[in-house]
Design an enzyme around this catalytic site. Structure first.
Site, PDB file in Angstrom:
ATOM      1  N   GLN A 112      10.407  53.102  48.118  1.00 21.73           N
ATOM      2  CA  GLN A 112      10.289  53.335  49.648  1.00 21.73           C
ATOM      3  C   GLN A 112      11.854  53.354  50.110  1.00 21.73           C
ATOM      4  OE1 GLN A 112       8.214  51.096  48.174  1.00 21.73           O
ATOM      5  NE2 GLN A 112       6.423  50.912  49.074  1.00 21.73           N
ATOM      6  N   ASP A 124       5.951  41.153  55.394  1.00 26.66           N
ATOM      7  CA  ASP A 124       4.286  41.518  55.625  1.00 26.66           C
ATOM      8  C   ASP A 124       3.425  40.401  56.276  1.00 26.66           C
ATOM      9  OD1 ASP A 124       5.250  43.589  53.677  1.00 26.66           O
ATOM     10  OD2 ASP A 124       3.444  44.222  54.390  1.00 26.66           O
ATOM     11  N   ARG A 147       2.322  53.080  56.105  1.00 27.90           N
ATOM     12  CA  ARG A 147       2.762  51.740  55.518  1.00 27.90           C
ATOM     13  C   ARG A 147       3.526  50.994  56.498  1.00 27.90           C
ATOM     14  NH1 ARG A 147       7.124  52.853  55.126  1.00 27.90           N
ATOM     15  NH2 ARG A 147       7.886  50.722  54.166  1.00 27.90           N
ATOM     16  N   GLY A 148       3.921  49.695  55.983  1.00 25.66           N
ATOM     17  CA  GLY A 148       4.651  48.814  56.655  1.00 25.66           C
ATOM     18  C   GLY A 148       3.598  47.956  57.659  1.00 25.66           C
ATOM     19  N   ARG A 182      -5.174  46.699  53.212  1.00 29.12           N
ATOM     20  CA  ARG A 182      -3.929  46.226  52.574  1.00 29.12           C
ATOM     21  C   ARG A 182      -3.917  44.615  52.904  1.00 29.12           C
ATOM     22  NH1 ARG A 182       0.683  49.656  52.026  1.00 29.12           N
ATOM     23  NH2 ARG A 182       1.178  47.953  50.585  1.00 29.12           N
ATOM     24  N   ASN A 216       7.176  39.563  51.516  1.00 28.79           N
ATOM     25  CA  ASN A 216       7.461  40.895  51.660  1.00 28.79           C
ATOM     26  C   ASN A 216       7.818  41.840  50.271  1.00 28.79           C
ATOM     27  OD1 ASN A 216       8.704  43.043  53.537  1.00 28.79           O
ATOM     28  ND2 ASN A 216      10.790  42.803  52.558  1.00 28.79           N
ATOM     29  N   LYS A 217       7.980  43.085  50.377  1.00 24.34           N
ATOM     30  CA  LYS A 217       8.089  43.935  49.320  1.00 24.34           C
ATOM     31  C   LYS A 217       8.450  43.214  48.036  1.00 24.34           C
ATOM     32  CE  LYS A 217       6.505  47.076  48.967  1.00 24.34           C
ATOM     33  NZ  LYS A 217       5.048  47.252  48.443  1.00 24.34           N
TER      34      LYS A 217
HETATM   35  O1  MRU Z   1       3.856  48.398  50.658  1.00 24.82           O
HETATM   36  P1  MRU Z   1       4.569  48.768  52.084  1.00 24.82           P
HETATM   37  O2  MRU Z   1       5.358  49.902  51.768  1.00 24.82           O
HETATM   38  O3  MRU Z   1       3.643  48.949  52.944  1.00 24.82           O
HETATM   39  O4  MRU Z   1       5.666  47.524  52.185  1.00 24.82           O
HETATM   40  C1  MRU Z   1       6.261  47.282  53.153  1.00 24.82           C
HETATM   41  C2  MRU Z   1       7.046  46.242  53.616  1.00 24.82           C
HETATM   42  O5  MRU Z   1       7.150  45.466  52.483  1.00 24.82           O
HETATM   43  C3  MRU Z   1       8.004  45.982  54.583  1.00 24.82           C
HETATM   44  O6  MRU Z   1       9.223  45.636  54.398  1.00 24.82           O
HETATM   45  C4  MRU Z   1       7.194  45.232  55.635  1.00 24.82           C
HETATM   46  O7  MRU Z   1       5.848  45.698  55.717  1.00 24.82           O
HETATM   47  C5  MRU Z   1       7.845  45.257  56.814  1.00 24.82           C
HETATM   48  S1  MRU Z   1       7.887  46.808  57.721  1.00 24.82           S
HETATM   49  C6  MRU Z   1       8.630  46.783  59.325  1.00 24.82           C
END
Ligand code: MRU
Length: 341
Positions: free
Chosen positions: A189, A230, A38-39, A79, A240-241
C-alpha cells in the site's frame, strides 16, 4: 435500488485509474476482501452505501427489513479488524429499524432515506479528517520529515485522510515537508498507494523497504511517525497495518514521537485492550504471489498488528490530541467513556 456503488479500484493503482460499479452485496464483499476499497474509514463509508443494495421495491416492510438484515450480516465480517465497517453497517440497520417503526413512508422512501444517511456518514468522515488534521498542525513545522506506514490517506477514508490528512493540509498552506513511506509488505500500500497519492499532490515522498525503517529512524532524518488505525481499544492499544508495532518500538528506541491519527469512530470501547481486537488473517497467496509455495511450507500472514498504548505518543481524533498512557491518561479515559454514552 437501481443504482450501484462506484469505487476506484485500488488494486490497479498506480498504473491504472479505473472505477468499478458494484450492484450486489456479494460483489461489494468480494471488493472489500480483495482491497479494491480499503482503509477502515473508507470501508465504513462503502458499507453504509452498500447497505441499500438489493433492497427490494416492495410494499412489504418485513421483506424489506429481512433483506436489510441479510445485507448487514454479509457485509459486517468482510474485513474483521476494520471497526468502521461495522459502524457503517449498524448505523444503517438501526436507521432501517427506526424508519419501519416510525409508521411513516414505505420501503421505497426508506431506501431513499438510507442513501441520505450514507451520504451524511460519508460527509461526517470528511469533516473528521479535516478536524483531526487541523489538530495535528501544531506538530508540523517547515522542513519536517514524517515516516508513515501503509496508506491512511484520501484513498483510505471519505476525506483527505487521517495520517496523511495533516500533511495534505500543511502542504496546501505552503509548509515544506518530506514524507518517507514504508513499502508495506505484502500488498505494498505504501509503494503503490501512498506514493501515488502524495506525488500527485506534489508532496515530496521517498519509498523504503519496510526493513529499512530501522536504519532510517536511526539516521536522525525523521522527526515524526504518523500512522492510521483500524481499531483502537479502550486502553489506547492500536491495531493498524502489519508492521506498525515494530515502527513504534523503533520510534521509542530512537526518541521519535509516534502518533496515531483516526476518527473517533475507530475507537472501540467494547475492546478493553488490544488482545480483544480481532486480527484478520490473510491468504498464503499474498506472500507467494510471484513464486511457487514450496510443499510443506506454512505462512503466517496477519493483516494487522497491535501497538501497545505505552508506545503511542498521542492519538489524534477530531476531538483533539489524547495521551492514553502517562500523566494525561484520565482525559483519554473520559473521552472513551463519552463514546460509550
Ligand atoms: O489492509 P488495509 O489496506 O485496509 O489496511 C489499512 C490500514 O491499516 C490503515 O492504516 C487504516 O485502515 C487506517 S486508514 C485511514
Amino acid at each position: 435500488m437501481d443504482g450501484g456503488l462506484r469505487l476506484l479500484d485500488q488494486t490497479l493503482l498506480p498504473e491504472v485509474e479505473e472505477y468499478v460499479d458494484l450492484h450486489t452485496i456479494a460483489e461489494v464483499v468480494d471488493a472489500m476482501k480483495r482491497l479494491v476499497v480499503r482503509g477502515a474509514p473508507a470501508l465504513g463509508c462503502a458499507a453504509a452505501y452498500a447497505m441499500v443494495l438489493e433492497l427490494p421495491i416492495t410494499d412489504d416492510a418485513e421483506i424489506w427489513l429481512t433483506q436489510l438484515k441479510k445485507n448487514a450480516r454479509e457485509l459486517e465480517t468482510a474485513r474483521p479488524t476494520a471497526v468502521n465497517l461495522g459502524v457503517g453497517v449498524r448505523l444503517q440497520l438501526q436507521m432501517g429499524h427506526g424508519l419501519m417503526a416510525s409508521g411513516q413512508g414505505d420501503p421505497v422512501t426508506w431506501t431513499e432515506q438510507l442513501v441520505q444517511i450514507a451520504q451524511a456518514f460519508h460527509f461526517a468522515d470528511q469533516e473528521s479528517c479535516v478536524a483531526l488534521s487541523e489538530h495535528a498542525q501544531g506538530l508540523l513545522f517547515d522542513g519536517v520529515s514524517v515516516l508513515t506506514h501503509c496508506n491512511a490517506g484520501a484513498l483510505a477514508t471519505g476525506g483527505i485522510g487521517t495520517a496523511l490528512g495533516p500533511l495534505h493540509l500543511a502542504h496546501s498552506r505552503g509548509v515544506r515537508l518530506k514524507v518517507y513511506a514504508d513499502e508495506t509488505r505484502p500488498l505494498r500500500q505504501g509503494t503503490r498507494l501512498t506514493a501515488w497519492e502524495l506525488a500527485r499532490h506534489g508532496i515530496a515522498v521517498d519509498v523504503l523497504p519496510d526493513s529499512a525503517a530501522a536504519s532510517l529512524l536511526a539516521s536522525g532524518k525523521i522527526d515524526l511517525v504518523f500512522v492510521g488505525a483500524d481499531r483502537i481499544a479502550a486502553n489506547g492499544d492500536v491495531a493498524n497495518k502489519l508492521g506498525t508495532y515494530p515502527l513504534a518500538v523503533l520510534a521509542q528506541r530512537h526518541g521519535i514521537p509516534f502518533y496515531v491519527l483516526a476518527p473517533g469512530n475507530t475507537i472501540d470501547p467494547t475492546c478493553l485492550d488490544g488482545a480483544q481486537i480481532p486480527i484478520e488473517q490473510r491468504s498464503d497467496e499474498e506472500l507467494y504471489d510471484a513464486d511457487p509455495q514450496p510443499k510443506g511450507v506454512g505462512v503466517f500472514n496477519p493483516a494487522f498488528d497491535v501497538t501497545p498504548a505505552e508506545l503511542v505518543s498521542g492519538i489524534i481524533t477530531e476531538q483533539g490530541l489524547f495521551q492514553p498512557h502517562g500523566a494525561h491518561q484520565s482525559l483519554w479515559l473520559e473521552y472513551v467513556e463519552s463514546l460509550n454514552a
